[in-house]
Design a protein around this motif. Sequence first.
Motif, short mmCIF file in Angstrom:
data_model
loop_
_atom_site.label_atom_id
_atom_site.label_comp_id
_atom_site.label_asym_id
_atom_site.label_seq_id
_atom_site.Cartn_x
_atom_site.Cartn_y
_atom_site.Cartn_z
N ILE A 1 -13.30 -0.77 -15.85
CA ILE A 1 -14.30 -0.88 -14.61
C ILE A 1 -14.27 0.53 -14.12
O ILE A 1 -15.28 0.94 -13.77
N LEU A 2 -13.20 1.13 -13.68
CA LEU A 2 -13.17 2.29 -12.93
C LEU A 2 -13.38 3.55 -13.61
O LEU A 2 -13.67 4.58 -13.17
N GLY A 3 -13.12 3.33 -15.17
CA GLY A 3 -13.37 4.62 -16.00
C GLY A 3 -12.38 5.41 -15.81
O GLY A 3 -12.44 6.70 -16.20
N ARG A 4 -10.85 5.20 -15.54
CA ARG A 4 -10.01 6.22 -15.48
C ARG A 4 -8.67 5.50 -15.56
O ARG A 4 -8.74 4.27 -15.53
N ALA A 5 -7.64 6.07 -15.94
CA ALA A 5 -6.24 5.56 -16.07
C ALA A 5 -5.69 5.35 -14.78
O ALA A 5 -5.88 6.00 -13.93
N LEU A 6 -4.78 4.31 -14.87
CA LEU A 6 -3.75 3.80 -13.61
C LEU A 6 -2.46 3.80 -13.84
O LEU A 6 -2.21 3.82 -15.31
N ASP A 7 -1.70 4.19 -13.25
CA ASP A 7 -0.23 4.29 -13.34
C ASP A 7 0.31 2.93 -13.41
O ASP A 7 0.05 2.13 -12.49
N PRO A 8 0.94 2.56 -14.63
CA PRO A 8 1.41 1.27 -14.72
C PRO A 8 2.13 0.49 -13.71
O PRO A 8 2.07 -0.60 -13.10
N SER A 9 3.22 1.65 -13.33
CA SER A 9 4.31 1.04 -12.40
C SER A 9 3.83 0.86 -10.99
O SER A 9 3.81 -0.21 -10.52
N ASN A 10 2.78 1.59 -10.55
CA ASN A 10 2.21 1.44 -9.22
C ASN A 10 1.07 0.28 -9.22
O ASN A 10 1.11 -0.37 -8.39
N PHE A 11 0.56 0.25 -10.69
CA PHE A 11 -0.41 -1.03 -10.40
C PHE A 11 0.34 -2.24 -10.38
O PHE A 11 -0.05 -3.08 -9.83
N ARG A 12 1.42 -2.39 -11.19
CA ARG A 12 2.10 -3.53 -11.32
C ARG A 12 2.71 -4.00 -9.89
O ARG A 12 2.51 -5.11 -9.59
N ARG A 13 3.30 -2.84 -9.07
CA ARG A 13 3.89 -3.13 -7.92
C ARG A 13 3.01 -3.79 -7.02
O ARG A 13 3.30 -4.44 -6.15
N GLN A 14 1.61 -3.13 -7.00
CA GLN A 14 0.69 -3.19 -5.83
C GLN A 14 0.01 -4.69 -6.12
O GLN A 14 -0.35 -5.62 -5.37
#
Length: 244
Positions: free
Chosen positions: A189-202
């Motif tokens: 959706i956003l068209g960019r990579a996300l940090d896996p660890s930050n994403f999981r935590r959030q």
Amino acid sequence: MTVTERSISGSQLELAVSTVIFALRPHHETGELTLWLPLVRRIREPFQGQWALPGGPLEPDEDLVDSARATLRRTTGTQPRHLEQLYAFGDLDRSTGHRPADTPRVVSIVYWALIRQDEDAGAIDGENVEWFPADDVAEEAGPLAFDHQVILSYALQRLRAKVSYSPIAHAFLPEEFPLAAMRRVYEAILGRALDPSNFRRQILAQGTVVDTGRRMTGTSHRPPKLYRSAPESSRYTLTIQGSA
């Protein structure tokens, strides 16, 4: 005059219903999951031969949402769970130079539909329908009919804004999913990579998913946990962070 037309200062007004239909599919060049949508090639004037969003005039005996659902059936053969009214578009110049003086001015009520991957697997292509990557429409489809490029740009902007403060991305997910699959939906959706660890935590702190107690099967490594959506229990806004 039909019930969809009204006299306004000597002119007529017609209501139409258009639908922006988003699905997640691999990009044909990169293979990365990305947003796609179907467009319909116009077979008559105005804008004959150009691509347009699916839709049409609102029939006198038809509700708005029923008209949007009929467009979905006709265009993709799907009935997605997420169908939402997006906006109304009625600028005076939305078809300037293409609308004869004796034809009604058209105001479009636009819906958007978000199709889950399991729903998309059963999609069909209606007559004169072709799917395009949403961000590549201008390059691959050329100028859209009427003001449909404006509508598409608005829909993309709204979706990308809404994904950061609401659980709308869950509409693309199956009943159960690993968090990595959820992250790929957000990235698409956003068209960019996300940090896996930050994403999981959030995501876990946000409280919009619930651990099912089951794990994914058929993996060669330690199988990941499966979660289900629980957007009603969300506690606060998700702050998306990019990949480091």
